[in-house]
Scaffold this active site. Sequence first.
Site, PDB file in Angstrom:
ATOM      1  N   ARG A 120       7.796 -59.750 107.886  1.00  0.00           N
ATOM      2  CA  ARG A 120       7.419 -58.533 107.179  1.00  0.00           C
ATOM      3  C   ARG A 120       6.287 -58.723 106.182  1.00  0.00           C
ATOM      4  O   ARG A 120       5.663 -57.748 105.762  1.00  0.00           O
ATOM      5  CB  ARG A 120       8.653 -57.969 106.472  1.00  0.00           C
ATOM      6  CG  ARG A 120       9.728 -57.652 107.472  1.00  0.00           C
ATOM      7  CD  ARG A 120      11.064 -57.433 106.791  1.00  0.00           C
ATOM      8  NE  ARG A 120      11.170 -56.113 106.196  1.00  0.00           N
ATOM      9  CZ  ARG A 120      12.184 -55.770 105.406  1.00  0.00           C
ATOM     10  NH1 ARG A 120      13.116 -56.646 105.107  1.00  0.00           N
ATOM     11  NH2 ARG A 120      12.261 -54.565 104.923  1.00  0.00           N
ATOM     12  N   GLN A 126       2.843 -54.796 109.168  1.00  0.00           N
ATOM     13  CA  GLN A 126       3.355 -53.649 108.393  1.00  0.00           C
ATOM     14  C   GLN A 126       3.672 -52.426 109.262  1.00  0.00           C
ATOM     15  O   GLN A 126       4.736 -51.833 109.103  1.00  0.00           O
ATOM     16  CB  GLN A 126       2.362 -53.224 107.299  1.00  0.00           C
ATOM     17  CG  GLN A 126       1.876 -54.346 106.407  1.00  0.00           C
ATOM     18  CD  GLN A 126       2.896 -54.808 105.387  1.00  0.00           C
ATOM     19  OE1 GLN A 126       3.319 -54.027 104.574  1.00  0.00           O
ATOM     20  NE2 GLN A 126       3.287 -56.049 105.445  1.00  0.00           N
ATOM     21  N   ASP A 129       7.142 -52.666 110.969  1.00  0.00           N
ATOM     22  CA  ASP A 129       8.295 -53.048 110.162  1.00  0.00           C
ATOM     23  C   ASP A 129       9.412 -51.995 110.242  1.00  0.00           C
ATOM     24  O   ASP A 129       9.532 -51.115 109.384  1.00  0.00           O
ATOM     25  CB  ASP A 129       7.834 -53.265 108.711  1.00  0.00           C
ATOM     26  CG  ASP A 129       8.941 -53.810 107.824  1.00  0.00           C
ATOM     27  OD1 ASP A 129      10.083 -53.908 108.300  1.00  0.00           O
ATOM     28  OD2 ASP A 129       8.649 -54.113 106.659  1.00  0.00           O
ATOM     29  N   SER A 132      12.017 -51.785 107.335  1.00  0.00           N
ATOM     30  CA  SER A 132      11.606 -50.980 106.181  1.00  0.00           C
ATOM     31  C   SER A 132      11.668 -49.490 106.492  1.00  0.00           C
ATOM     32  O   SER A 132      12.132 -48.701 105.672  1.00  0.00           O
ATOM     33  CB  SER A 132      10.190 -51.351 105.740  1.00  0.00           C
ATOM     34  OG  SER A 132      10.195 -52.610 105.115  1.00  0.00           O
ATOM     35  N   TYR A 227      13.435 -62.597 100.300  1.00  0.00           N
ATOM     36  CA  TYR A 227      14.813 -62.114 100.318  1.00  0.00           C
ATOM     37  C   TYR A 227      15.629 -62.807  99.230  1.00  0.00           C
ATOM     38  O   TYR A 227      15.203 -63.802  98.651  1.00  0.00           O
ATOM     39  CB  TYR A 227      15.466 -62.402 101.681  1.00  0.00           C
ATOM     40  CG  TYR A 227      14.886 -61.582 102.793  1.00  0.00           C
ATOM     41  CD1 TYR A 227      15.240 -60.248 102.951  1.00  0.00           C
ATOM     42  CD2 TYR A 227      13.991 -62.141 103.695  1.00  0.00           C
ATOM     43  CE1 TYR A 227      14.712 -59.487 103.971  1.00  0.00           C
ATOM     44  CE2 TYR A 227      13.452 -61.387 104.730  1.00  0.00           C
ATOM     45  CZ  TYR A 227      13.820 -60.056 104.869  1.00  0.00           C
ATOM     46  OH  TYR A 227      13.299 -59.298 105.871  1.00  0.00           O
TER      47      TYR A 227
HETATM   48  P1  NAD Z   1      17.638 -56.608 102.100  1.00  0.00           P
HETATM   49  O1  NAD Z   1      18.033 -55.392 102.881  1.00  0.00           O
HETATM   50  O2  NAD Z   1      17.727 -57.930 102.722  1.00  0.00           O
HETATM   51  O3  NAD Z   1      18.516 -56.642 100.747  1.00  0.00           O
HETATM   52  C1  NAD Z   1      18.575 -55.523  99.889  1.00  0.00           C
HETATM   53  C2  NAD Z   1      18.561 -56.029  98.471  1.00  0.00           C
HETATM   54  O4  NAD Z   1      19.805 -56.665  98.175  1.00  0.00           O
HETATM   55  C3  NAD Z   1      17.496 -57.055  98.163  1.00  0.00           C
HETATM   56  O5  NAD Z   1      16.636 -56.529  97.177  1.00  0.00           O
HETATM   57  C4  NAD Z   1      18.259 -58.254  97.693  1.00  0.00           C
HETATM   58  O6  NAD Z   1      17.603 -58.974  96.660  1.00  0.00           O
HETATM   59  C5  NAD Z   1      19.539 -57.623  97.198  1.00  0.00           C
HETATM   60  N1  NAD Z   1      20.683 -58.532  97.059  1.00  0.00           N
HETATM   61  C6  NAD Z   1      21.115 -59.498  97.898  1.00  0.00           C
HETATM   62  N2  NAD Z   1      22.204 -60.129  97.394  1.00  0.00           N
HETATM   63  C7  NAD Z   1      22.482 -59.524  96.223  1.00  0.00           C
HETATM   64  C8  NAD Z   1      23.488 -59.729  95.242  1.00  0.00           C
HETATM   65  N3  NAD Z   1      24.422 -60.647  95.368  1.00  0.00           N
HETATM   66  N4  NAD Z   1      23.470 -58.931  94.158  1.00  0.00           N
HETATM   67  C9  NAD Z   1      22.524 -57.978  93.999  1.00  0.00           C
HETATM   68  N5  NAD Z   1      21.560 -57.743  94.894  1.00  0.00           N
HETATM   69  C10 NAD Z   1      21.517 -58.515  95.996  1.00  0.00           C
HETATM   70  O7  NAD Z   1      16.186 -56.422 101.491  1.00  0.00           O
HETATM   71  P2  NAD Z   1      14.965 -55.533 101.996  1.00  0.00           P
HETATM   72  O8  NAD Z   1      15.048 -54.189 101.423  1.00  0.00           O
HETATM   73  O9  NAD Z   1      14.900 -55.661 103.454  1.00  0.00           O
HETATM   74  O10 NAD Z   1      13.739 -56.254 101.320  1.00  0.00           O
HETATM   75  C11 NAD Z   1      13.793 -57.602 100.916  1.00  0.00           C
HETATM   76  C12 NAD Z   1      12.484 -58.007 100.326  1.00  0.00           C
HETATM   77  O11 NAD Z   1      11.460 -58.008 101.291  1.00  0.00           O
HETATM   78  C13 NAD Z   1      11.992 -57.109  99.227  1.00  0.00           C
HETATM   79  O12 NAD Z   1      11.334 -57.908  98.299  1.00  0.00           O
HETATM   80  C14 NAD Z   1      10.978 -56.281  99.872  1.00  0.00           C
HETATM   81  O13 NAD Z   1      10.050 -55.753  98.960  1.00  0.00           O
HETATM   82  C15 NAD Z   1      10.378 -57.322 100.754  1.00  0.00           C
HETATM   83  N6  NAD Z   1       9.588 -56.685 101.775  1.00  0.00           N
HETATM   84  C16 NAD Z   1       8.282 -57.024 101.831  1.00  0.00           C
HETATM   85  C17 NAD Z   1       7.495 -56.393 102.730  1.00  0.00           C
HETATM   86  C18 NAD Z   1       6.061 -56.738 102.765  1.00  0.00           C
HETATM   87  O14 NAD Z   1       5.649 -57.723 102.218  1.00  0.00           O
HETATM   88  N7  NAD Z   1       5.273 -55.931 103.399  1.00  0.00           N
HETATM   89  C19 NAD Z   1       8.000 -55.461 103.603  1.00  0.00           C
HETATM   90  C20 NAD Z   1       9.353 -55.160 103.536  1.00  0.00           C
HETATM   91  C21 NAD Z   1      10.142 -55.794 102.596  1.00  0.00           C
END
Ligand code: NAD
Length: 399
Positions: A120, A126, A129, A132, A227
């Site tokens: 991602r 992007q 994804d 997302s 993550y």
């Molecule tokens: P995810 O669905 O894997 O997890 C959701 C959230 O749960 C995360 O923010 C994670 O930190 C949190 N989490 C996990 N264990 C936890 C705990 N014990 N207590 C509290 N919170 C906890 O995450 P996601 O929404 O798929 O995204 C993960 C990361 O990837 C984010 O930083 C997101 O911004 C990033 N991301 C980046 C891009 C990019 O660079 N273009 C695209 C998509 C996502």
Amino acid sequence: MNVSVVKETAPGERRVALVPEAVAKLRTAGLEVLVESGAGDGAWFTDDSYAEAGASVVRRADALAADVVLMVGRPDAATVSALRSGQAIVGLLSPLTDPDLTSSLAAAGVTAISMDMIPRTLPRAQPMDALSSQANIAGYKAALVAATEFGRFFPLLITAAGTARPARVLVLGVGVAGLQAIGTARRLGALVSAYDVRPETRTEAESVGATFIELSSVGPAGGEGGYARALTDDERMAQQQELAAHIARHDVVITTAQVPGRRPPLLVTDDALKAMAAGSVIVDMGASALGGNVVGSVPGQTIVTEHGVTIVGAGALPASMPAAASAMYARNVSALLLYLVKDGELALDPADELQAGVIVTAGGAVVHPALREQEAPTPVLPEEDEPTPVQPEERADRP
Ligand code: NAD
């Protein structure tokens, strides 16, 4: 080369992998598109609308014989047994949590391409994804579900009949879904707090209007690829204990926490539930067969604890907005497909970082490094021993 769209088989799944708009785009790129009759019904895309966009509407058996079979979720056993060597399938295959499916696709000689393995952080990935795009939908809908279940107002309301204070909403997990849930709850007028283990989420949560909660007992827990990492037993217990006091002073809790390849972390314990006021609502977006973020939550069901707390097991929210979710997924899957096709044929290149990320099986073997590293195929690690569930009172009248 032909690509097909099959009707999803998972119970309650109403999304479809391509919408008519995407069919037209793929046809322009020289691909023949087959659509199983009825594939778009759950999302209000008729067979006629696919035919008008240039697809051939066919029986399931014909769709399953295509060079590339597109789907949203995972193929069921009957679908896998209908596939033949040399075909490719594309879907949200969850290979990290479903190694048996991966093995059976490899054994069948099928090239499995998993939309949930897209790297991602690569800028060129992007538009592909799907995690997302679907998480955005889920986060938005989670706030709406919470507002619907809550027996009071989200906004501050001043009327001749009195004043209603705004709801206090807590979002646990501030990834893509969490941020969208915060923004939506804020737009409905709630006061929103948020918590995550990744330190960078503070500014992200604040930028969409939440007050960030920091726990003194748990340090930063960022892991690989942006993550979160799984917490240790001690960290987990400290987190649950400290969170319980914050949970108790909120009316609504929306949980979105995930750690890739593991069962969702348990954030709301039995003690935390008991400390919540009657009439409080929890929407558990982590609810799944692996377990959820909330003790006793049941995927697809709404239950009320004996203390009057409503828990919505909401792990499959994108399927509840099938038209929007399908349109976004179709853009993601088309972007990936067009990236993989050269001169009208699938031209896979494992040396390409993006492709190496998504290709799970090829040439009769499991090829993805994250899966090959695991000698025994048991990648789903439990968060902790199964806690004692609350005694739920089932509410069959709720989704
Ligand atoms: P995810 O669905 O894997 O997890 C959701 C959230 O749960 C995360 O923010 C994670 O930190 C949190 N989490 C996990 N264990 C936890 C705990 N014990 N207590 C509290 N919170 C906890 O995450 P996601 O929404 O798929 O995204 C993960 C990361 O990837 C984010 O930083 C997101 O911004 C990033 N991301 C980046 C891009 C990019 O660079 N273009 C695209 C998509 C996502």
